[in-house]
Design an enzyme around this catalytic site. Structure first.
Site, mmCIF file in Angstrom:
data_model
loop_
_atom_site.group_PDB
_atom_site.id
_atom_site.type_symbol
_atom_site.label_atom_id
_atom_site.label_comp_id
_atom_site.label_asym_id
_atom_site.label_seq_id
_atom_site.Cartn_x
_atom_site.Cartn_y
_atom_site.Cartn_z
ATOM 1 N N LYS A 1 -12.561 14.707 4.478
ATOM 2 C CA LYS A 1 -13.681 14.157 3.702
ATOM 3 C C LYS A 1 -14.529 13.250 4.575
ATOM 4 O O LYS A 1 -13.999 12.514 5.409
ATOM 5 C CB LYS A 1 -13.122 13.356 2.528
ATOM 6 C CG LYS A 1 -14.185 12.566 1.765
ATOM 7 C CD LYS A 1 -13.576 11.649 0.743
ATOM 8 C CE LYS A 1 -14.008 10.229 1.013
ATOM 9 N NZ LYS A 1 -13.584 9.286 -0.029
ATOM 10 N N GLU A 53 -19.482 14.874 1.272
ATOM 11 C CA GLU A 53 -19.674 13.940 0.156
ATOM 12 C C GLU A 53 -20.933 13.107 0.350
ATOM 13 O O GLU A 53 -20.904 12.072 1.022
ATOM 14 C CB GLU A 53 -18.460 13.009 0.013
ATOM 15 C CG GLU A 53 -18.614 12.023 -1.140
ATOM 16 C CD GLU A 53 -17.417 11.095 -1.328
ATOM 17 O OE1 GLU A 53 -16.464 11.155 -0.538
ATOM 18 O OE2 GLU A 53 -17.459 10.305 -2.281
ATOM 19 N N ARG A 113 0.854 -1.207 0.000
ATOM 20 C CA ARG A 113 0.000 0.000 0.000
ATOM 21 C C ARG A 113 0.880 1.244 0.000
ATOM 22 O O ARG A 113 0.608 2.225 -0.699
ATOM 23 C CB ARG A 113 -0.935 -0.014 1.219
ATOM 24 C CG ARG A 113 -1.956 -1.137 1.181
ATOM 25 C CD ARG A 113 -3.024 -0.995 2.254
ATOM 26 N NE ARG A 113 -2.555 -1.204 3.613
ATOM 27 C CZ ARG A 113 -2.499 -2.379 4.250
ATOM 28 N NH1 ARG A 113 -2.886 -3.480 3.616
ATOM 29 N NH2 ARG A 113 -2.074 -2.472 5.495
ATOM 30 N N LYS A 157 -18.689 17.374 -2.635
ATOM 31 C CA LYS A 157 -18.240 16.265 -3.489
ATOM 32 C C LYS A 157 -19.430 15.374 -3.793
ATOM 33 O O LYS A 157 -19.739 14.438 -3.039
ATOM 34 C CB LYS A 157 -17.133 15.473 -2.775
ATOM 35 C CG LYS A 157 -16.669 14.242 -3.527
ATOM 36 C CD LYS A 157 -15.333 13.747 -3.006
ATOM 37 C CE LYS A 157 -14.945 12.447 -3.655
ATOM 38 N NZ LYS A 157 -13.545 12.084 -3.400
HETATM 39 P P1 13P Z 1 -14.298 7.341 -6.889
HETATM 40 O O1 13P Z 1 -13.878 8.503 -7.777
HETATM 41 O O2 13P Z 1 -13.573 6.069 -7.216
HETATM 42 O O3 13P Z 1 -15.777 7.216 -6.806
HETATM 43 O O4 13P Z 1 -13.760 7.681 -5.438
HETATM 44 C C1 13P Z 1 -13.931 8.944 -4.941
HETATM 45 C C2 13P Z 1 -14.091 8.892 -3.497
HETATM 46 O O5 13P Z 1 -13.357 9.483 -2.762
HETATM 47 C C3 13P Z 1 -15.229 8.089 -2.962
HETATM 48 O O6 13P Z 1 -15.383 8.374 -1.605
#
Ligand code: 13P
Length: 342
Positions: free
Chosen positions: A136, A177, A46, A219
């Site tokens: 986030k 998000e 990772r 987001k």
């Molecule tokens: P994806 O662009 O792969 O959907 O991932 C964005 C993300 O941070 C999801 O939480």
């Protein structure tokens, strides 16, 4: 923390031509990604993968910030530099995923609530000390004929706003998000309806909980037909429906909308963003915060092999450059064939 500092960070994350790399996959998610290249997920693989991405020469031309995972923010590049300091030295802002994932919502079959509020004030303090300047939190909603319920929409909106308030208190810009999953056979109208309901609840809660919108970013998912739908909407329709929803529900005080890719193909994610920006001007910047759509070709080109680091970096640089072009509506599919030297 002066509010203007939060505003400055939020604006820097959506600076002209730039967007965010989401590299905050949890242990379970990164294992799924590594399974596609037959690579065992260990702390070292990772680390090596994120090292490959973050040390890509020139990525900072297109990447304003990187969202890290709890493990990653504590790891070092191959030369021993902690990842947050490495990113900062390239002018890239380190961010951190702080939610603890979506868990089943009590008394709501098939729906989830995102957890992680307990102890979050203390965790924010530590993440700030480690260098994080934005964060986030992801809520997830499924579309069926009946779902999501008002219950799931409002409980998740409440939690998103509680997170955002704590984040701003810590001097960290919250990215909120609310992801409406686009799996299923729904028509684009249904996605428009649900995505709009979710945004309406989110901005009601953010207002009620005193969150300073100028120090946030949104987001969201794009408004799409379900991946399993027949007659899926084309690029122009996606751009028009998505924008219609944001014009109705996202206040102009929000500096930027940074999309998730949500399982779209790399090129679809770029084309949709481009089509929205081709309709500018808008009250907010429209940019990207992609995980899969920025990483998929890089992961495949790298394949877990040290000798492929440069090939992985070339692939990452290329996708970042294409998405950067899409932030000003200047992307064209022919650009995909241009060779890019790292
Ligand atoms: P994806 O662009 O792969 O959907 O991932 C964005 C993300 O941070 C999801 O939480």
């Amino acid at each position: 923390m002066a509010h203007t500092e939060l505003h400055d960070i939020a604006q820097a994350l959506v600076a002209d031509g730039k967007g965010i790399l989401a590299a905050d996959e949890s242990g379970g998610t990164i294992k799924k990604r590594f399974d596609t290249i037959d690579l065992e997920s260990t702390e070292e693989t990772r680390r090596a993968y994120r090292d490959m991405l973050f040390t890509t020469p020139g990525a900072e031309e297109f990447i304003s910030g990187v969202i890290l995972y709890d493990e990653t923010i504590r790891q070092n590049a191959h030369d021993g530099t902690p990842f947050p300091q490495l990113l900062e030295s390239k002018g890239i802002i380190p961010g951190i995923k702080v939610d603890l994932g979506a868990k089943p919502l009590a008394l709501a079959e098939g729906e989830t609530i995102t957890e992680g509020l307990d102890g979050l004030r203390e965790r924010f303090k530590e993440y700030h000390d480690l260098g994080a300047r934005f964060a986030k939190w992801r809520a997830v909603y499924t579309i069926t004929d009946e779902l999501p319920s008002e219950y799931a929409i409002w409980t998740n909106a409440h939690a998103l706003a509680r997170y955002a308030a704590l984040s701003q208190e810590a001097g960290i810009v919250p990215i909120v998000e609310p992801e409406v999953l686009q799996d299923g056979t729904h028509a684009i109208e249904r996605s428009y309806h649900v995505s709009s309901q979710v945004l309406n609840a989110l901005y009601t809660e953010l207002f009620d909980q005193r969150v300073d919108l100028e120090g946030t970013l949104l987001k969201p998912n794009m408004v799409l037909s379900g991946y399993g739908a027949s007659n899926r909407a084309g690029v122009d329709d996606v751009a028009a429906r998505s924008l219609k929803s944001y014009y109705k529900h996202v206040p102009a005080a929000v500096p930027g909308i940074v999309f998730l890719s949500g399982g779209q193909s790399d090129e679809d994610a770029t084309a949709h963003l481009n089509a929205m920006n081709a309709r500018a001007p808008h009250p907010w910047k429209l940019s990207f915060s992609y995980g899969r759509a920025l990483q998929a070709p890089a992961l495949a080109a790298w394949g877990g092999k040290p000798e492929n680091v440069e090939a992985g970096q070339r692939a990452f640089y290329h996708r970042a450059k294409m998405n950067s072009a899409a932030t000003s509506g200047l992307y064209a599919p022919e650009m995909e064939r241009e060779a890019v030297a790292v």
